[in-house]
Write a protein that holds these residues in place. Structure first.
Motif, PDB file in Angstrom:
ATOM      1  N   SER A  73       0.827  -1.209   0.000  1.00  0.00           N
ATOM      2  CA  SER A  73       0.000   0.000   0.000  1.00  0.00           C
ATOM      3  C   SER A  73       0.864   1.262   0.000  1.00  0.00           C
ATOM      4  CB  SER A  73      -0.907   0.014   1.238  1.00  0.00           C
ATOM      5  OG  SER A  73      -0.137   0.200   2.412  1.00  0.00           O
ATOM      6  N   ALA A  74       0.276   2.327  -0.507  1.00  0.00           N
ATOM      7  CA  ALA A  74       0.945   3.627  -0.476  1.00  0.00           C
ATOM      8  C   ALA A  74       1.188   4.050   0.969  1.00  0.00           C
ATOM      9  CB  ALA A  74       0.117   4.671  -1.218  1.00  0.00           C
ATOM     10  N   ASP A  75       0.258   3.683   1.852  1.00  0.00           N
ATOM     11  CA  ASP A  75       0.387   3.990   3.276  1.00  0.00           C
ATOM     12  C   ASP A  75       1.653   3.346   3.857  1.00  0.00           C
ATOM     13  OD1 ASP A  75      -0.727   5.053   5.803  1.00  0.00           O
ATOM     14  OD2 ASP A  75      -0.931   2.925   6.309  1.00  0.00           O
ATOM     15  N   LEU A  76       1.893   2.084   3.523  1.00  0.00           N
ATOM     16  CA  LEU A  76       3.087   1.392   4.009  1.00  0.00           C
ATOM     17  C   LEU A  76       4.355   2.043   3.458  1.00  0.00           C
ATOM     18  CD1 LEU A  76       4.447  -0.879   5.590  1.00  0.00           C
ATOM     19  CD2 LEU A  76       4.123  -2.360   3.588  1.00  0.00           C
ATOM     20  N   LEU A  77       4.324   2.421   2.199  1.00  0.00           N
ATOM     21  CA  LEU A  77       5.481   3.102   1.607  1.00  0.00           C
ATOM     22  C   LEU A  77       5.785   4.408   2.353  1.00  0.00           C
ATOM     23  CD1 LEU A  77       4.807   2.594  -2.197  1.00  0.00           C
ATOM     24  CD2 LEU A  77       6.814   1.793  -0.940  1.00  0.00           C
ATOM     25  N   LEU A  78       4.744   5.189   2.605  1.00  0.00           N
ATOM     26  CA  LEU A  78       4.945   6.468   3.297  1.00  0.00           C
ATOM     27  C   LEU A  78       5.442   6.263   4.727  1.00  0.00           C
ATOM     28  CD1 LEU A  78       1.847   8.412   1.984  1.00  0.00           C
ATOM     29  CD2 LEU A  78       4.253   9.008   1.594  1.00  0.00           C
ATOM     30  N   GLN A  79       4.838   5.339   5.464  1.00  0.00           N
ATOM     31  CA  GLN A  79       5.289   5.074   6.832  1.00  0.00           C
ATOM     32  C   GLN A  79       6.755   4.642   6.846  1.00  0.00           C
ATOM     33  OE1 GLN A  79       2.807   2.360   9.015  1.00  0.00           O
ATOM     34  NE2 GLN A  79       0.941   3.443   8.483  1.00  0.00           N
ATOM     35  N   GLY A  85      13.651   8.446   7.936  1.00  0.00           N
ATOM     36  CA  GLY A  85      14.126   9.823   8.037  1.00  0.00           C
ATOM     37  C   GLY A  85      13.736  10.762   6.917  1.00  0.00           C
ATOM     38  N   ILE A  86      12.922  10.299   5.991  1.00  0.00           N
ATOM     39  CA  ILE A  86      12.464  11.179   4.914  1.00  0.00           C
ATOM     40  C   ILE A  86      11.423  12.144   5.483  1.00  0.00           C
ATOM     41  CG2 ILE A  86      11.072  11.192   2.780  1.00  0.00           C
ATOM     42  CD1 ILE A  86      13.889  10.327   2.221  1.00  0.00           C
ATOM     43  N   LYS A  87      11.464  13.379   5.024  1.00  0.00           N
ATOM     44  CA  LYS A  87      10.522  14.413   5.458  1.00  0.00           C
ATOM     45  C   LYS A  87       9.427  14.604   4.405  1.00  0.00           C
ATOM     46  CE  LYS A  87      13.012  15.311   9.065  1.00  0.00           C
ATOM     47  NZ  LYS A  87      12.687  14.589  10.254  1.00  0.00           N
ATOM     48  N   ARG A  88       8.318  15.208   4.824  1.00  0.00           N
ATOM     49  CA  ARG A  88       7.212  15.451   3.898  1.00  0.00           C
ATOM     50  C   ARG A  88       7.649  16.254   2.682  1.00  0.00           C
ATOM     51  NH1 ARG A  88       2.762  18.249   7.155  1.00  0.00           N
ATOM     52  NH2 ARG A  88       4.593  18.964   8.260  1.00  0.00           N
ATOM     53  N   LYS A  89       8.530  17.217   2.890  1.00  0.00           N
ATOM     54  CA  LYS A  89       8.977  18.041   1.760  1.00  0.00           C
ATOM     55  C   LYS A  89       9.738  17.193   0.735  1.00  0.00           C
ATOM     56  CE  LYS A  89      13.239  19.515   3.864  1.00  0.00           C
ATOM     57  NZ  LYS A  89      14.414  20.202   3.551  1.00  0.00           N
ATOM     58  N   ASP A  90      10.453  16.169   1.211  1.00  0.00           N
ATOM     59  CA  ASP A  90      11.162  15.264   0.297  1.00  0.00           C
ATOM     60  C   ASP A  90      10.166  14.461  -0.532  1.00  0.00           C
ATOM     61  OD1 ASP A  90      13.679  16.048   1.415  1.00  0.00           O
ATOM     62  OD2 ASP A  90      13.366  14.605   3.042  1.00  0.00           O
ATOM     63  N   VAL A  91       9.095  14.014   0.110  1.00  0.00           N
ATOM     64  CA  VAL A  91       8.052  13.272  -0.581  1.00  0.00           C
ATOM     65  C   VAL A  91       7.394  14.196  -1.616  1.00  0.00           C
ATOM     66  CG1 VAL A  91       5.814  12.119  -0.347  1.00  0.00           C
ATOM     67  CG2 VAL A  91       7.638  11.669   1.310  1.00  0.00           C
ATOM     68  N   ALA A  92       7.101  15.408  -1.206  1.00  0.00           N
ATOM     69  CA  ALA A  92       6.445  16.370  -2.107  1.00  0.00           C
ATOM     70  C   ALA A  92       7.296  16.630  -3.351  1.00  0.00           C
ATOM     71  CB  ALA A  92       6.164  17.670  -1.367  1.00  0.00           C
ATOM     72  N   GLN A  93       8.594  16.652  -3.196  1.00  0.00           N
ATOM     73  CA  GLN A  93       9.461  16.926  -4.350  1.00  0.00           C
ATOM     74  C   GLN A  93       9.421  15.813  -5.383  1.00  0.00           C
ATOM     75  OE1 GLN A  93      13.291  17.668  -2.569  1.00  0.00           O
ATOM     76  NE2 GLN A  93      12.911  19.855  -2.394  1.00  0.00           N
ATOM     77  N   VAL A  94       9.261  14.566  -4.950  1.00  0.00           N
ATOM     78  CA  VAL A  94       9.266  13.468  -5.915  1.00  0.00           C
ATOM     79  C   VAL A  94       7.904  13.189  -6.525  1.00  0.00           C
ATOM     80  CG1 VAL A  94      11.257  12.340  -4.872  1.00  0.00           C
ATOM     81  CG2 VAL A  94       8.968  11.570  -4.247  1.00  0.00           C
ATOM     82  N   ILE A  95       6.847  13.645  -5.849  1.00  0.00           N
ATOM     83  CA  ILE A  95       5.527  13.402  -6.446  1.00  0.00           C
ATOM     84  C   ILE A  95       5.012  14.679  -7.067  1.00  0.00           C
ATOM     85  CG2 ILE A  95       5.002  11.462  -4.966  1.00  0.00           C
ATOM     86  CD1 ILE A  95       3.088  13.272  -3.411  1.00  0.00           C
TER      87      ILE A  95
END
Length: 95
Positions: A73-79, A85-95
């Motif tokens: 699940s996408a939820d498992l990937l995000l958790q 140690g990844i931050k939300r801003k890092d996630v935002a940059q790739v999506i």
């Protein structure tokens, strides 16, 4: 889909599988999260086994996460990303 003279059909994966634009966005987002997880593991110089231990899961599950397996699940990937140690801003940059 475009029919070619030799009987073959030319088109995109989206056309072939009859996926909506929303479906494609979801698939590409999951692929980006999986790639981010694999890159993070590499940056930390950890094996899949070591990452699995940190995430309290199995090595095979980590491999599936890194390959964007549809059973993950996408939820498992995000958790998992946040636990590494990844931050939300890092996630935002790739999506």
């Amino acid at each position: 889909m475009k029919k070619l003279k030799n009987g073959w059909v030319e088109g995109s994966v989206q056309d072939l599988l009859d996926l909506t634009d929303a479906d494609m966005e979801y698939i590409e987002t999951r692929r980006a999260l999986s790639k981010l997880l694999k890159n993070r593991r590499g940056k930390l110089r950890l094996s899949q086994v070591q990452v699995a231990a940190r995430l309290h899961t199995s090595q095979s599950r980590v491999a599936k996460m890194e390959k964007a397996d549809p059973t993950v699940s996408a939820d498992l990937l995000l958790q998992s990303l946040f636990r590494l140690g990844i931050k939300r801003k890092d996630v935002a940059q790739v999506i």
